[in-house]
Motif scaffolding. Structure first.
Motif, PDB file in Angstrom:
ATOM      1  N   ASP A   1     -12.389  -0.554  -5.384  1.00  0.00           N
ATOM      2  CA  ASP A   1     -12.397  -1.662  -4.463  1.00  0.00           C
ATOM      3  C   ASP A   1     -13.137  -2.797  -5.024  1.00  0.00           C
ATOM      4  O   ASP A   1     -12.800  -3.965  -5.256  1.00  0.00           O
ATOM      5  CB  ASP A   1     -12.965  -1.439  -2.879  1.00  0.00           C
TER       6      ASP A   1
ATOM      7  N   GLN B   1       1.048  -1.043  -0.050  1.00  0.00           N
ATOM      8  CA  GLN B   1      -0.005  -0.029   0.053  1.00  0.00           C
ATOM      9  C   GLN B   1       0.675   1.446  -0.010  1.00  0.00           C
ATOM     10  O   GLN B   1       0.489   2.093  -0.717  1.00  0.00           O
ATOM     11  CB  GLN B   1      -0.953  -0.098   1.291  1.00  0.00           C
TER      12      GLN B   1
ATOM     13  N   LEU C   1      -4.027   1.402  -6.649  1.00  0.00           N
ATOM     14  CA  LEU C   1      -4.981   0.756  -5.834  1.00  0.00           C
ATOM     15  C   LEU C   1      -6.303   1.624  -5.886  1.00  0.00           C
ATOM     16  O   LEU C   1      -7.254   1.379  -5.290  1.00  0.00           O
ATOM     17  CB  LEU C   1      -4.690   0.680  -4.447  1.00  0.00           C
TER      18      LEU C   1
ATOM     19  N   ILE D   1      -6.316  -2.388 -10.204  1.00  0.00           N
ATOM     20  CA  ILE D   1      -6.220  -3.114  -8.614  1.00  0.00           C
ATOM     21  C   ILE D   1      -5.807  -4.398  -8.562  1.00  0.00           C
ATOM     22  O   ILE D   1      -5.096  -4.618  -7.717  1.00  0.00           O
ATOM     23  CB  ILE D   1      -7.331  -2.296  -7.829  1.00  0.00           C
TER      24      ILE D   1
ATOM     25  N   ILE E   1      -2.519  -6.123  -6.996  1.00  0.00           N
ATOM     26  CA  ILE E   1      -2.245  -7.120  -5.864  1.00  0.00           C
ATOM     27  C   ILE E   1      -1.963  -8.429  -6.011  1.00  0.00           C
ATOM     28  O   ILE E   1      -0.988  -9.000  -5.419  1.00  0.00           O
ATOM     29  CB  ILE E   1      -3.792  -7.348  -5.542  1.00  0.00           C
TER      30      ILE E   1
ATOM     31  N   TYR F   1       2.436   1.488  -3.503  1.00  0.00           N
ATOM     32  CA  TYR F   1       1.577   2.161  -4.437  1.00  0.00           C
ATOM     33  C   TYR F   1       0.968   3.381  -4.344  1.00  0.00           C
ATOM     34  O   TYR F   1       0.163   4.018  -4.992  1.00  0.00           O
ATOM     35  CB  TYR F   1       0.523   1.062  -4.669  1.00  0.00           C
TER      36      TYR F   1
ATOM     37  N   ASN G   1     -10.290   0.355   0.411  1.00  0.00           N
ATOM     38  CA  ASN G   1      -9.750   1.897   0.555  1.00  0.00           C
ATOM     39  C   ASN G   1     -11.202   2.751   0.429  1.00  0.00           C
ATOM     40  O   ASN G   1     -10.827   4.128   0.622  1.00  0.00           O
ATOM     41  CB  ASN G   1      -8.843   2.285  -0.840  1.00  0.00           C
TER      42      ASN G   1
ATOM     43  N   GLY H   1     -11.377  -5.445  -7.048  1.00  0.00           N
ATOM     44  CA  GLY H   1     -10.457  -6.346  -6.258  1.00  0.00           C
ATOM     45  C   GLY H   1     -11.398  -7.415  -5.637  1.00  0.00           C
ATOM     46  O   GLY H   1     -10.752  -8.073  -4.747  1.00  0.00           O
TER      47      GLY H   1
ATOM     48  N   MET I   1      -5.745  -4.521   0.841  1.00  0.00           N
ATOM     49  CA  MET I   1      -5.312  -3.624  -0.199  1.00  0.00           C
ATOM     50  C   MET I   1      -6.599  -3.249  -1.109  1.00  0.00           C
ATOM     51  O   MET I   1      -6.467  -2.093  -1.660  1.00  0.00           O
ATOM     52  CB  MET I   1      -4.519  -4.550  -1.076  1.00  0.00           C
ATOM     53  N   ALA I   2      -7.473  -3.806  -0.914  1.00  0.00           N
ATOM     54  CA  ALA I   2      -8.864  -3.527  -1.952  1.00  0.00           C
ATOM     55  C   ALA I   2      -9.962  -2.965  -0.910  1.00  0.00           C
ATOM     56  O   ALA I   2     -11.251  -3.224  -1.142  1.00  0.00           O
ATOM     57  CB  ALA I   2      -9.200  -4.632  -2.631  1.00  0.00           C
TER      58      ALA I   2
END
Length: 306
Positions: free
Chosen positions: A253, A130, A160, A166, A170, A133, A248, A256, A245-246
């Motif tokens: 999102d 995170q 991301l 995205i 990942i 990126y 946010n 992901g 990571m997905a």
């Protein structure tokens, strides 16, 4: 001695088998049972609804979007990870001229460096990437700035924050964190292959590429087969990386989403639909078992003895 061997074996096998049944098989069975109910997870009462949850899954576009993402991961992650692991393992064990030398200078250092990501917890890996990126002074942003490229122009909203990118951002984190494990596994297999085989192949004029595909890979196929199943089941999960990571809080999102994150959100966020989420979990279990069976059947070949 033979007379008392069976009770002796049972004495040692019974405790771990009991633990496995109680803490592994029993939750699976309970989860399948719950998938046929409308239980919310927080009330003592529930009704059996038959296959209603499973029929609802058929028309759930969000679920099939998550399945599609898992299928993409199932194709890309095993190919990229195992290809890199095989390449690194070959270089570190057969790195000399003609592929006959046992490793490169400093191979132990390389092994530690490549394997190091494996000892880092997955959540830490997710947080680290995170920061990498990040569009605000992240490592990737700073590197591109050094060569005069703007990350936001290259990837709008950042890796991301871009719905189309995205998932692949990942994937890079997933490959980086796992390739070292399979490299070590393949190195262990390659070290069991007699050196005389490689010397004979080199005398016959075989180059590195031909030696790899006609000698190393066939003799290493059992390790590759097990690795395919292991990494394939992992690609059907991906919960830890995706959940960090997905998540946010942006529309990206959705790009992901995988089956594991979809069922988690269904169970704990979308009105606590534990019955529906259990149906998703049962489907995920079925996909994992089917993947393992198909992989072993498709990749099955005669065992080579040496």
């Amino acid at each position: 001695m033979r007379k008392g061997r069976v009770p002796f074996i049972i004495t040692f096998l019974a405790p771990p088998l009991l633990l496995y049944v109680v803490f592994v098989l029993s939750p699976f069975v309970q989860g399948i049972q719950i998938s046929f109910t409308n239980w919310t997870g927080f009330t003592p009462n529930f009704d059996y609804v038959g296959f209603q949850n499973y029929t609802a899954l058929i028309g759930d576009s969000a679920w099939w979007h998550a399945v599609t993402n898992n299928l993409k991961l199932l194709i890309v992650i095993p190919i990229v990870t195992l290809a890199l692991a095989l390449a690194f393992a070959t270089l570190l064990t057969r790195g000399g001229t003609g592929g006959t030398q046992h490793g490169l200078a400093g191979q132990r250092l390389y092994r530690v460096v490549y394997f190091f990501p494996q000892v880092i917890p997955v959540v830490i890996v997710a947080i680290m990437f995170q920061f990498i990126y990040s569009t605000q002074s992240g490592l990737l942003q700073q590197t591109l700035d050094f060569i005069g490229i703007d990350l936001l122009e290259l990837i709008p909203n950042g890796p991301l924050g871009n719905r189309d990118f995205i998932l692949w951002a990942i994937v890079i984190a997933a490959v980086w964190s796992t390739v070292g494990f399979y490299m070590v596994l393949f190195i262990a297999g390659m070290q069991q292959i007699p050196r005389e085989f490689f010397e004979a192949a080199a005398i016959d004029g075989a180059g590195r590429v031909r030696m790899f595909f006609h000698l190393t890979l066939p003799l290493l196929w059992g390790h590759v087969q097990v690795s395919l199943v292991h990494i394939g089941v992992g690609a059907l999960d991906m919960f830890a990386l995706m959940s960090v990571m997905a998540r946010n809080g942006v529309s990206a999102d959705y790009g992901g989403d995988v089956m594991a994150t979809q069922l988690y959100r269904t169970a704990f966020a979308l009105n606590s639909q534990f019955g529906y989420a259990s149906a998703m979990a049962t489907m995920l279990l079925g996909f994992s078992v089917l993947l393992a069976v198909l992989t072993f059947r498709i990749t099955r070949r005669e065992r080579l003895e040496y």
